[in-house]
Design a protein around this motif. Sequence first.
Motif, PDB file in Angstrom:
ATOM      1  N   GLN A   1      41.545  55.930  37.381  1.00 57.33           N
ATOM      2  CA  GLN A   1      42.673  55.545  37.789  1.00 57.33           C
ATOM      3  C   GLN A   1      42.729  54.383  38.803  1.00 57.33           C
ATOM      4  O   GLN A   1      43.629  54.124  39.588  1.00 57.33           O
TER       5      GLN A   1
ATOM      6  N   HIS B   1      42.345  48.349  37.375  1.00 53.61           N
ATOM      7  CA  HIS B   1      42.427  46.781  37.917  1.00 53.61           C
ATOM      8  C   HIS B   1      41.256  46.149  38.021  1.00 53.61           C
ATOM      9  O   HIS B   1      40.537  45.909  38.863  1.00 53.61           O
TER      10      HIS B   1
ATOM     11  N   LYS C   1      41.933  50.310  47.353  1.00 52.53           N
ATOM     12  CA  LYS C   1      42.444  51.465  46.741  1.00 52.53           C
ATOM     13  C   LYS C   1      41.306  52.579  46.647  1.00 52.53           C
ATOM     14  O   LYS C   1      41.702  53.599  46.933  1.00 52.53           O
TER      15      LYS C   1
ATOM     16  N   ASP D   1      40.913  53.978  49.970  1.00 55.21           N
ATOM     17  CA  ASP D   1      41.853  54.945  50.243  1.00 55.21           C
ATOM     18  C   ASP D   1      41.878  56.361  49.724  1.00 55.21           C
ATOM     19  O   ASP D   1      42.088  57.400  50.171  1.00 55.21           O
ATOM     20  N   LEU D   2      41.869  56.123  48.282  1.00 54.91           N
ATOM     21  CA  LEU D   2      41.428  57.509  47.645  1.00 54.91           C
ATOM     22  C   LEU D   2      40.261  58.157  48.210  1.00 54.91           C
ATOM     23  O   LEU D   2      40.382  59.588  48.228  1.00 54.91           O
TER      24      LEU D   2
ATOM     25  N   MET E   1      41.513  59.906  51.318  1.00 57.47           N
ATOM     26  CA  MET E   1      42.504  60.940  51.151  1.00 57.47           C
ATOM     27  C   MET E   1      41.824  62.148  50.682  1.00 57.47           C
ATOM     28  O   MET E   1      42.146  63.177  50.944  1.00 57.47           O
TER      29      MET E   1
ATOM     30  N   MET F   1      46.311  64.395  53.162  1.00 58.83           N
ATOM     31  CA  MET F   1      46.075  63.350  52.356  1.00 58.83           C
ATOM     32  C   MET F   1      47.290  62.305  52.470  1.00 58.83           C
ATOM     33  O   MET F   1      46.924  61.135  52.449  1.00 58.83           O
TER      34      MET F   1
ATOM     35  N   ARG G   1      47.031  58.115  56.031  1.00 59.51           N
ATOM     36  CA  ARG G   1      47.329  56.609  55.452  1.00 59.51           C
ATOM     37  C   ARG G   1      46.672  55.441  56.621  1.00 59.51           C
ATOM     38  O   ARG G   1      46.058  54.553  56.085  1.00 59.51           O
TER      39      ARG G   1
ATOM     40  N   LYS H   1      52.623  50.078  49.788  1.00 56.73           N
ATOM     41  CA  LYS H   1      51.728  51.078  49.448  1.00 56.73           C
ATOM     42  C   LYS H   1      52.568  52.496  48.853  1.00 56.73           C
ATOM     43  O   LYS H   1      53.630  52.831  49.524  1.00 56.73           O
TER      44      LYS H   1
ATOM     45  N   LEU I   1      52.651  56.132  47.204  1.00 57.43           N
ATOM     46  CA  LEU I   1      52.107  57.451  47.062  1.00 57.43           C
ATOM     47  C   LEU I   1      52.505  58.188  45.774  1.00 57.43           C
ATOM     48  O   LEU I   1      53.863  58.164  45.555  1.00 57.43           O
TER      49      LEU I   1
ATOM     50  N   PHE J   1      52.493  61.590  43.525  1.00 52.98           N
ATOM     51  CA  PHE J   1      52.023  62.825  43.176  1.00 52.98           C
ATOM     52  C   PHE J   1      52.254  62.975  41.523  1.00 52.98           C
ATOM     53  O   PHE J   1      53.088  62.906  40.935  1.00 52.98           O
TER      54      PHE J   1
ATOM     55  N   ILE K   1      49.255  52.145  43.888  1.00 54.71           N
ATOM     56  CA  ILE K   1      49.530  53.552  44.116  1.00 54.71           C
ATOM     57  C   ILE K   1      48.282  54.128  44.744  1.00 54.71           C
ATOM     58  O   ILE K   1      47.100  53.933  44.156  1.00 54.71           O
ATOM     59  N   ARG K   2      48.257  55.350  45.509  1.00 56.99           N
ATOM     60  CA  ARG K   2      47.441  56.282  45.745  1.00 56.99           C
ATOM     61  C   ARG K   2      47.851  57.768  45.199  1.00 56.99           C
ATOM     62  O   ARG K   2      48.883  58.202  45.379  1.00 56.99           O
ATOM     63  N   VAL K   3      46.962  58.281  44.441  1.00 62.01           N
ATOM     64  CA  VAL K   3      47.219  59.531  43.595  1.00 62.01           C
ATOM     65  C   VAL K   3      47.038  60.924  44.268  1.00 62.01           C
ATOM     66  O   VAL K   3      45.873  60.815  45.156  1.00 62.01           O
TER      67      VAL K   3
ATOM     68  N   TRP L   1      54.671  55.385  53.987  1.00 62.85           N
ATOM     69  CA  TRP L   1      54.299  55.091  52.665  1.00 62.85           C
ATOM     70  C   TRP L   1      55.464  54.153  52.340  1.00 62.85           C
ATOM     71  O   TRP L   1      56.810  54.590  52.594  1.00 62.85           O
TER      72      TRP L   1
END
Lengths: 1004, 153, 253, 564
Positions: free
Chosen positions: A546, A551, A561, A564-565, A568, A999, A1003, B21, B23, B25, B49-51, B73
């Motif tokens: 993902q 990307h 990203k 960030d992931l 989180m 999560m 941010r 940004k 989010l 789900f 996106i952030r999952v 967000w």
Amino acid sequence: MEKIGAVMVVGAGIGGSQAALDLADSGYKVYLIESTTSIGGVMAQLDKTFPTNDCAMCIVSPKLVETGRHQNIDLSINCEIQDVIGEAGNFTIKVLKKSLYINPEKCTGCGVCGRECPVEAIDVFNEGLANYAATSVKYPQAVPLVFAIDKNYCIGCGICQGVCKAKAIEYDRKDEEVEINVGAIILAPGFDEYIPPEGNLYGYGKYKNVVTSIEFERILSASGPYAGRVLRPSDGDVPEKVAFLQCVGSRDYTGKGKPYCSSVCCMYTAKEAVIAHEHMHQIQPTIFSMDIRAYGKDFDKYIIRAQEEYEVRYIRSRISSITEVPETKDLRIKYETEDGTVVEEDYHMVVLAVGLNPPNDAQFLAEKFGVELNEYDFAMTDIFNPVQTSKPGIFACGAFSSPKDIPDTVTQASAAAGCVNQLLHEKKGTLITEKTLPPEIFVRGQPPRIGVFICYCGINIGGFLDVPEVTKYASNLPNVVLADNNLYTCSADTQTLIKDTIKEYHLNRVVVASCTPRTHEPLFQETIREAGLNRYLFQMANIRDQCSWVHMNEWDKATEKAKDLVRMAVNKARNIEAIERIKLPVTQKTLIVGGGISGMVAALNFATQGYETFLIEKQKELGGFARHIYNTLEGGNVQEFISDLIEKINSNKLIRVFTQAEIEIIDGYIGNFKTTVIHGSKKEKTEFEHGVVIVATGAKEYQPTEYLYGQNNKVILQSEFEKLLNTSNDINDKKSVVMIQCVGSRNDDHPYCSKMCCAEAIKNALLAKQKNPNVEVVVLFRDIRTYGFKEKYYREAREKGVIFINYEENEPPEIISEGSILKIKLKTLKMGEITIESDLLVLSAGIIAKREDNEELAKMLKVPLNDDNFFLEAHVKLRPVDFATEGVFVAGLAHCPKTIEDSISQANAAVARACTILSKDEIEVEGKIGEIDMARCTGCGMCIDNCAYNAIELIDDRRFGRVAYINSILCKGCGACAGNCRCAAIDIRGFTGEQIFAMITGRN
Amino acid sequence: MNEITSESKQMKNTDDEWEPKILAFLCNWCSYAGADLAGVSRIQYPPNIRVVRVPCSGRINPYFIVKALLDGWDGVLVSGCHPGDCHYLTGNLVARRRFGILKDLLEFFGIEPDRVNFMWASAAEGERFAVLIRKTTKLVKKMGPNKKFEKKW
Amino acid sequence: MSFEPKILGFLCNWCSYAGADLAGVSRIQYPTNMRVIRVMCSGRVDPKFIFHALELGIDGVFVMGCHPGDCHYLEGNYEAITKFDMTQQFLKFINFDKRVRLDWVSASEGTRFGEVVTEFINHIKELGPSPISGGNPDEDILDKLKAIKMAAGSNRMRALVGREKTLLGSENVYGEQIIEQRFNILIDKAIKDEFERHRVLLALEKDSNSVKDLAVELNIDPSIVLEHVLTLKTRGQVDFQKIKGNTPIFMRL
Amino acid sequence: MSEEEKKDIEDEVRVGVFVCHCGSNIGGLIDCKTLAEEAKSLPNVAYAEDNLYTCSENGLASIKAAIEEYNLNRVVVASCTPRTHEPLFRDCVSEAGLNKYLFNFVNIRDQCTWVHQKQPEEAYKKAQDLIRMGTAKAVKLEALDIIMVNVNPSALIIGGGVAGMSAALNLSRQGFQTYLIEKEDKLGGRLNSLHKLFPHQLDASDFLDKIKNNVQNAQNLQILTSSIVKNIDGFVGNFEVEVEQNGKNIELSVGAIIVAVGSSLFAPTDLYGYDGKKRITQFELEHKFINNDVKANNYVMIQCVGSRIEDRPYCSSVCCMTALKNAFVIKEKNPGANITILFRDLYTPGTDYEKYYRDAREQGVLFIKYGLDKLPTVEEDHIKVFNEYMGEELILPYDLLVLATPLVANNDNKELAQMLKVPLEANKFFLEAHVKLRPNDFATDGIYIGGSAKWPVDITEAITQGYAAAARASRVLSHDSLEVEGATSSLPEYNKSLCTGCEICIKVCPFNAIIKNEEDEIEIIEALCKGCGVCGATCTNQAIVIKHFTDDQIFSEIEAFGGH
């Protein structure tokens, strides 16, 4: 010879996988042998499945993943059977494991080899509609996700070896011969579709826009070559007019195809038509068919919906040839309508509903395993046990014994497992292994010490984002004690590294940033568990599937990203807790409700395995519906079979039979039910405990009010006619017998097909003709549904002079009683209005559910009924004998109308499913489940409605009053209750609000 | 020539265009699997996106969505199984009812309706997933940053 | 004025360049049209150099190396053969295959050098000017040449050609001998497919289009165009844009 | 790169063009002055001039002066051919402080004025184009490092047969530390099993003892018997070899390696009723001689048993002479013995050998030619053969049938070849770099070959080749260090991400200069690279750069020629 507690399953399609899972869960070592390079069979190729339009891949892939990872299943791909010796209880099979030229232990399935391979191979999975590399997996979600080199295409250039960072390519890898010792064998090789031969009249292979149904399935599939857009191969346009031709290669007596009916084509064609229209609304499907054989549960409703909602046009005609319009590549179809006019129409595309052939290697398998094949080269099976082959200890399931659909295959797979249970029960649990794990480290209350492992995945992640940068970033996050990166975090050496790191740094949470948790989470969980951490103290960030893969041209943004992931995931990890899985004991006793064939077969199976069984029958005697049946169409003596069963039941000490019995209460849950029964003429009360329930309450024959039934003694039911034929010679002085089909079936009140009436009618017609060759037998039908090999008898009946006349639903025959003469008036399309005189009118009355009984039982068991008041299984396709409520199973007519063989299969299947529970002393239930904060709960009861598993009830708590209570054994952790709770009183372990907030708020 | 290709990979994104940004789900059984399939098929979509993985779309408390918006967000996306395909039988239907109401409520608050999006994507719909992400990103981008709940201390 | 072709020569340092020098020392006279680029080995001549020169309108390209077996670098000239074969195969699509030549001249063959150069220049003179030279180049051929250049530069072609000599000359990774015929079928198909695919790509680069219209534009059967478009899609170079009426439109990514 | 050289590349590109008249060789046909003038207008050209002889002392001084004065950092000379004059001009710019690779040559004499003497106008145009192209390339030139490799003055000889021992003796006597390793527990190889040596009927054991004695007493020579090579790393001048002797590992560092592993015997099972007793091979016959175990009276020898056939198409080259030699031995002991030699073609090249053959005939040895289409058939005590000259079948009784079998390649050649990264030919013998020109070299620098590892040879040839290989090795070993080509191929850091690791470059490189290192990355060993550029032209992702002939440089040349 000593019995062996292991089983070989040959073929890992949906049937083979199901059988393997059932047996592995019941304590047998299973060797699952597959000839191709991945499991899933034809089902994995399908876009959707009928009659629910479920996405095939969505429902099958979790099952395949489970099969691939199961500790008791030894999965071997790319295999060939060499030799089989031995007998029931102890077989030795020589299997040749053909080289993949890739080391499956090392292959991470990253796919770089396929991308760099310069050779294009035909993509077999996509039915040749696309190209693939010579180094490939069958499909992206394949299990096991191991690439293989197709030596037919490979030129041996060596490039893949160079690009494989995991060093998995081994060109000198040799074929390997292994000997496997098992107690029983299940054959599930599936089928091969009929391919119209060269020079066929449909123009298949010559005209680009003529495709087979399985090709069309790939065209429909979202993961197919056209990405789910319905396009025609000649020019990529959307075909507006699509013609589907039924019975291509089936019901064919010309010698070009097969004489039998392939059973599933009517339904899959309807499905393909519906899905095509659903995908692209401009598509107008037309289906050319002889009979519409929608005989299964809820099938007829589907056909009706196809016609009414999806504008599918049905034309009753068989097309014999097609021509192509050269300029447009459209296809010209000439057909005769039922009233005899000839019509010529052009279509943009033609789909051939090809039949199911026996597997191409059927002869080979039969020879190796020493089982007999029938006249069509399918496996020959026992008349009353459709999974028993001609050789004891070897069972067949799925399409290998006859063409069948997915639920029937799954049922048979479980049934075969059930029969294996019967054979090998004393060796259960002797060959399985259990891992010994170190005690869990107690981490509650400790400050989080998080270790983060970031994966390069060769170049799959590292090639598209800055892994060292992400690692640096992760190491600076709060509570992160250590952040490291690995070439492949999933490789065996990294597992050791993770374990060592946990010990060295006293980590109490582990985060892995790599691929998808769907495939890899269990592996890492196992690793941290081996290091003494609770397996839930793990969190995964998906920075490949993902992130880096989607990307590929955005280095900086992808890196952002990924950071960030990872953050989180770390935030969530900080908040996760160890979760204990609940264990509960299992009462090793069973309850079977209903003493018909299904119930009796199930009871005997349980008893053979040594389980104490309670069999409850409402009537005075056992036997159920089948007591009215003398023979089966194929000639099996039903009466003999039943009396034999009853005798065995009565003489078995482990089976306790309650007749004239009714259930007063059923309480409890999986493994721990308690039931009170009132039985006998004296209404005695008995209470007992049991671990599972099988519902086999059966159904009843429709009592018609139409066609003068009950008013004229010349009008009788098919069952009465059968009795007359078998117990008297009355038929000898009859001149004419007329049968009306679909009485009380396929109408507004009972919108389903009763499945067996066509076969019954033909059986009795043939018997009548046999006893009195001069009697005229006329069958008035809507569709003749002699599916599968029953087609043979339909043909025989026509050859013997039985007359078949079609009538439409809205113009039923009219019965005129003139004194002693019965006249039947009927409108036909070809002959206009006709009148038949008859001295006996036989009504093929349908099968209907015992509504009141079923409703009552359903309520007690908290299981659902469908619209027709039959019991509704957990999943139409893949869990056909289970209920959503665990520990409760269904078999026989209670589920839907079916034949005796199918009922027997289902009974054995239900037993096999039940054994996955009974075989364990205690069962572990999912840990990620709902939890109620009673202090917050207002007892509104909203959650009860939302729970699909009936896991929530309201209780009166001593301190908090009326509050909701979650039965942790029934809860599956979906969270529907928590999402809806007005007072935030419900939380889901592993997905708590706190964790998800962490999560979200992470941010900045 | 070689230099150009390698440079482009490393090229810093110099345009200062604002990137939202979002989010997301995703339910574990369908949409998350669909997103994985998009990856396996290397279908490219915007990296906005952030999952957050959840067992079922039914798990998503409306408050999660509100909280995400409060937290700054720019958009929230919820994706579950297609109706009828739910791994938990009916979880997505429960979710659908719930989000219908939530959307009205958010609109009532003055949140642009396009900021919160609901969709279905199955495990076989990698491409559809990518298309929906592209669409959502475009929608949210058009609306500009989410400042409705910005706290000014 | 008679046509004076522009010709580019790639000469390997050890044989052909020395042979050319010997021609000079021996005062062997030949026409002036060829300009020489010295390379260390004929195997260094990347096909893209040849395509690039032709794209600029140069009328002919002559690659010269050591005689087979005489290569200073042992086998570089054999590599040159495989690369040149592919180059020529590709150029057949635009009838340019005769505008390129590969020949061997040793350090002692000054006379021969003069002869082969003269012969090649005369040969190009007979062929006439390149249709893409001058002020009014043939756009269709130019487009095709661009597609050829991209196709020949693709990983797949380079990989196949790069392994050709070893696979045919000795054994492959399984220790088996690849049958030349089988390999040729494979490489011919790859050349045709990649050429067509890159034409599709270039056409889509100009404007999004449907399979049917692409087929007309490129004069390729639509069903084949569809296959190419789908392959390009899996490579992430092309995608669906929209569906117009019943016809999907594809775009370059 | 030295400090002062650094300025070359940092500053803007300033090219100086020097057009040579070469007396009248160039200037006599075209106007060099105008050429130089015109060159001034080319991009990046800071200075241009013409010289009567640019290669003269004056010309060179003028270049140096211009570099200084005009701050030039690229130099183009348009004159004769780089093949003769490039080193001169490279030295010249180097003396003026420029890296020698910042010089480019344009050939307007040998390939222009001399060959277009009757077309001054066209020749002028051609010279213009060539200067423009040369300058365009010069603009893109980059300074390159000069690479030196140290040489370890020691050698390893693999195989202690006669070839290996000869090589070892030669090298050790030159003063190089030499290691001789032998698989068996004693030196000597095939010689150990021979009885006499042709054509002088010397005693093989005497000969062997003599040479062994020399070897064992040699200085700087270490003998390792019962040893095998386990691993070889490194490159010319710097090999690291792992040898296993009786289970323990020995590490050797050497500068050169000679392969002298010899060949193996072929067992003719299934051929002509071979049983090792009554029907034996020539080698077994020699063994019997040694044991004095030969009593027969009627001898038949069959030549070419298992060689020169489809499976083994080569001639083993020693068998004809061996048969003659053994015939003499028999005749010497038992002059009345009947000896018949069945042959396909008799190979006895040279004066000595042909005489040997004549002598044999004179002594009464019978020679009968047979053909492949009518092979002799062997019965229990006689043999049937079709005499091609007489056109009839003959029946020859025998007491001992002797089969001449070929020498075949060792089974473990493949393993060793993989370690050395050198090739084998179709029959699995080692393949030299060039059949004619480099018969004892491998393409890989620092590795050499001698003896029947390459091809079946007799003792004389084996010794010759042993010496030859030693001589080739000493060429490398006698230097302290070697300067290697600077214009090599390279995988620059900025291109590493393009590399997929497909290893095509490794496979096309004839010099084994490309490897995959421990980090699993492609690495080019510049010491081995000769700069041919094939890897660059082949690289699937175009990640490899050929220094001094970069894509960019060649493209700019092509473009400077232009089209329209």
